[in-house]
Design an enzyme around this catalytic site. Structure first.
Site, short mmCIF file in Angstrom:
data_model
loop_
_atom_site.label_atom_id
_atom_site.label_comp_id
_atom_site.label_asym_id
_atom_site.label_seq_id
_atom_site.Cartn_x
_atom_site.Cartn_y
_atom_site.Cartn_z
N ALA A 22 103.35 165.22 79.58
CA ALA A 22 102.49 166.22 78.94
C ALA A 22 101.48 166.79 79.93
O ALA A 22 101.04 166.12 80.86
CB ALA A 22 101.77 165.58 77.76
N HIS A 57 99.19 184.20 93.93
CA HIS A 57 98.61 185.30 94.71
C HIS A 57 98.18 184.76 96.07
O HIS A 57 97.81 183.60 96.21
CB HIS A 57 97.37 185.87 94.00
CG HIS A 57 97.68 186.54 92.72
ND1 HIS A 57 98.01 187.85 92.62
CD2 HIS A 57 97.71 186.05 91.46
CE1 HIS A 57 98.23 188.16 91.36
NE2 HIS A 57 98.05 187.07 90.63
N ALA A 89 102.12 162.49 83.24
CA ALA A 89 101.26 163.40 82.48
C ALA A 89 100.06 163.82 83.32
O ALA A 89 99.47 163.02 84.04
CB ALA A 89 100.79 162.71 81.20
N LYS A 148 106.46 155.83 93.37
CA LYS A 148 107.50 154.85 93.69
C LYS A 148 108.87 155.47 93.46
O LYS A 148 109.01 156.46 92.77
CB LYS A 148 107.35 153.58 92.84
CG LYS A 148 107.60 153.79 91.35
CD LYS A 148 107.46 152.47 90.61
CE LYS A 148 107.81 152.61 89.15
NZ LYS A 148 107.75 151.33 88.46
#
Length: 167
Positions: free
Chosen positions: A123, A96, A141, A164
């Site tokens: 994750a 939005h 993650a 990297k």
């Protein structure tokens, strides 16, 4: 609720269900979400508008992944071949504008998201609208990806930054 939304709701129920993975993948193949049965879905995967998602071959969409595209726009989520998406990751094509002080969430915006071939997303990653994750990249993650990434590079952090090159 129109016909397209009813079909999408049924598709989400099948993909999100705890049915055996082969049944979920077979259904996703029949709906055109995946190219073939080499792609695997974990449990509790949520795809808001399955007709706007394309997933390549030999992918892993792990448990708890959520993909949001919305119904009232032309944004897509395109996931290439050999992609692994970690637990509880969220990919969204919607956002939005910032509204005035009476209501900060303003006008809806949407831009497609592309995850190129060979990517590994860890994750609990969040991938926001308009992002392309470059071929062969790794997203660590917990990262929040707000800008497109270079191919063959490791990104981490909030917001995600290049750590990297991986060549």
């Amino acid at each position: 609720m129109d016909k397209l939304q009813i079909i999408a709701r049924f598709q989400r129920m099948i993909i999100c269900s705890n049915l055996p993975s082969k049944i979920r993948v077979g259904f996703a193949s029949a709906c055109g979400i995946v190219k073939n049965s080499s792609t695997r879905f974990g449990k509790n995967v949520f795809i808001e508008a399955p007709h706007k998602v394309q997933i390549g071959k030999n992918c892993l969409i792990n448990n708890g992944v959520h993909i949001y595209t919305g119904f009232c726009n032309d944004s897509l989520v395109i996931i290439g071949n050999n992609v692994a998406i970690g637990l509880d990751t969220c990919i969204t094509t919607n956002s939005h504008m910032i509204g005035n002080s009476n209501q900060r969430w303003g006008e809806n915006t949407s831009k497609s998201v592309t995850v190129e071939d060979g990517v590994w997303i860890g994750a609990n990653v969040t991938v926001l609208q308009g992002v392309t994750i470059g071929r062969g990249g790794v997203i660590a993650a917990g990262a929040v990806v707000i800008k497109s990434t270079e191919p063959n590079a490791l990104y981490a952090g909030v917001p995600a930054k290049k750590i990297k090159s991986l060549l």
